[in-house]
Structures are given as structure tokens and as C-alpha cells.
Design an enzyme around this catalytic site. Sequence first.
Site, PDB file in Angstrom:
ATOM      1  N   GLU A   1     -17.339   8.300  -2.900  1.00 33.56           N
ATOM      2  CA  GLU A   1     -16.999   7.656  -1.634  1.00 33.56           C
ATOM      3  C   GLU A   1     -18.189   7.565  -0.682  1.00 33.56           C
ATOM      4  O   GLU A   1     -18.126   6.874   0.333  1.00 33.56           O
ATOM      5  CB  GLU A   1     -15.850   8.396  -0.939  1.00 33.56           C
ATOM      6  CG  GLU A   1     -16.211   9.766  -0.392  1.00 33.56           C
ATOM      7  CD  GLU A   1     -15.057  10.354   0.424  1.00 33.56           C
ATOM      8  OE1 GLU A   1     -15.319  10.733   1.580  1.00 33.56           O
ATOM      9  OE2 GLU A   1     -13.932  10.443  -0.091  1.00 33.56           O
TER      10      GLU A   1
ATOM     11  N   GLU B   1       1.914  -3.073  -8.609  1.00 34.62           N
ATOM     12  CA  GLU B   1       3.344  -3.366  -8.565  1.00 34.62           C
ATOM     13  C   GLU B   1       3.639  -4.836  -8.258  1.00 34.62           C
ATOM     14  O   GLU B   1       4.786  -5.281  -8.399  1.00 34.62           O
ATOM     15  CB  GLU B   1       4.024  -2.470  -7.524  1.00 34.62           C
ATOM     16  CG  GLU B   1       4.074  -1.008  -7.973  1.00 34.62           C
ATOM     17  CD  GLU B   1       4.685  -0.084  -6.941  1.00 34.62           C
ATOM     18  OE1 GLU B   1       4.732  -0.462  -5.761  1.00 34.62           O
ATOM     19  OE2 GLU B   1       5.107   1.019  -7.324  1.00 34.62           O
TER      20      GLU B   1
END
Length: 272
Positions: free
Chosen positions: A112, A81
Site C-alpha cells: 500500500e 458480484e
Amino acid sequence: MAFTKTTEQASNYNHLEKMTVFELLNNINSEDKTIPTAVNKVIPTIEKLVISIVERMKKGGRLFYVGAGTSGRLGILDASECPPTFGVPHTMVIGIIAGGDSAIRKAVEFAEDSTTQCWNDLIEYNINSNDTVIGIAASGTTPYVISGLEKCNEKGILTGCITCNLGSPLSKVSQNPIEVVVGPEFVTGSSRMKAGTAQKLVLNMISTSVMIQLGKIKGNKMIDMQLSNNKLVDRGTKMIMDELNISEKEAYMLLLKHQSVRKAINNFNNGN
């Protein structure tokens, strides 16, 4: 002091399946109301990190977010953004998720848990000592993130983290640990809820304050935003009208000519 994951502790509520929809919504909202208070407590820590990021970005440094699962997705969201909002290049704020871009939509098993891949992902960007890496992990125990920050520390790269547990392994390897303790989740262990919301709030604060410090806002307006749709063209036109006290038509023509709110204002003021 023993490390306790408050994010994994049992919910303050039980028999959720027996609640009405109204009760569920009301109780979730009651829990969510505690989040801003938790964030408020760590503002001095966020401030210290932001100041350090700005110093490095003024030297050409970049900001990286690294995380897995929800945390990784939140980092990517914030990074993605920045270009349309502040007019910066996509290479200035970068979100990296364990498992690669496919993990944005679908979980990648055991991604992960890698203790080497985060650094491998970072070196693809030629990371250097002007850059900052923020590890995001609600639990504070994600190996992918911890190992990445450890390597950054070795290489003289500024590190920070956003976690929702006190005294986590991630905090211990971070130079600037931000610990937003929001307590047990409404659904036990579902850290996409309060923890995720807290992380999003902190990310908003970091990126927005950094960009303001870098001069990407004038007054309270996004004068460097990308004009990528009609809504934003209309917004840009109104910004120019307000700033220069001219008609909507004149403002719109200036925006079409210069393709930038900032350039339109500056060129008008310079007589161009």
C-alpha cells in the site's frame, strides 16, 4: 485546518477484555447503529458521482475500484458480484488491490506504500477517459490509492473516493470525495469494523444504482442475473411466472430455452 484521523482515535469503550460476551456484542451493535446515519449525510455526494459514472458507462466506460487491505477487498467483492447479479461482463466493474490477487487472502507487506504501482495496475486494463476510478481507503492516506487518483486526474479520468475521515489527502485529490465519518472504532484503529461497513454500504449503493440506471433491473427484479445454480434458476422461473402470468412449468421451459429471464420475457411477448 489540521487533518485528524477519527478512524485512529481511541475507542469510546475501555477494558474490552473485562466485558462479557453479551456486553461486547451489544456495544459493537450500538456502534454499528450509527453507520447508516453517517452514510445518509453523504447521499448527495454519492448521487453526483453515480450520475457521472452512468454517463460514462453509456459511452462504453468502466468502473474501477482501487484500494489496499480491507478497502481493496471490499472493492473486489462489489466488483465480483456485478456479473452474476446484473449479467454484465467481468470487464465492466473491476476491483484492484495493492499487492495483486494474492493480497485478497494474505497481506502483502508495504504494497500500500507504493506511489507508482496503482497506475501500473490500471494501465494493464488500457484505462481511458470514459472510465471512472474510485479510490477506497478508510484512513484517506494510503499512498497506493492517492497516487493512482493523482495520475488519473492528469489523464482526464473521472475520480471518486470513499474514506472515513474529513479533509484527508485522498479526498483532496479526488474529484468526487465521499467522506463517511463514523468516528472511533470499537477496537481502536480497527477500520475493518465501522469504517469497513460504511464503505460496503456505499459500494452497494453505487453499483446497484448505476446498474438500475443502465436498465439491468425490471420492476424490482434481477432479470439479467446469471443462472449459475438451481436457486437462481428457481428465482428466474418465478420472475417469468409473475411477469407473464403463466404456469411454473411454462416459465421453466421458457427459461431453459432462452437461458435468460429477460430474453424469455421479451420473446414470449413477441410471440416467439
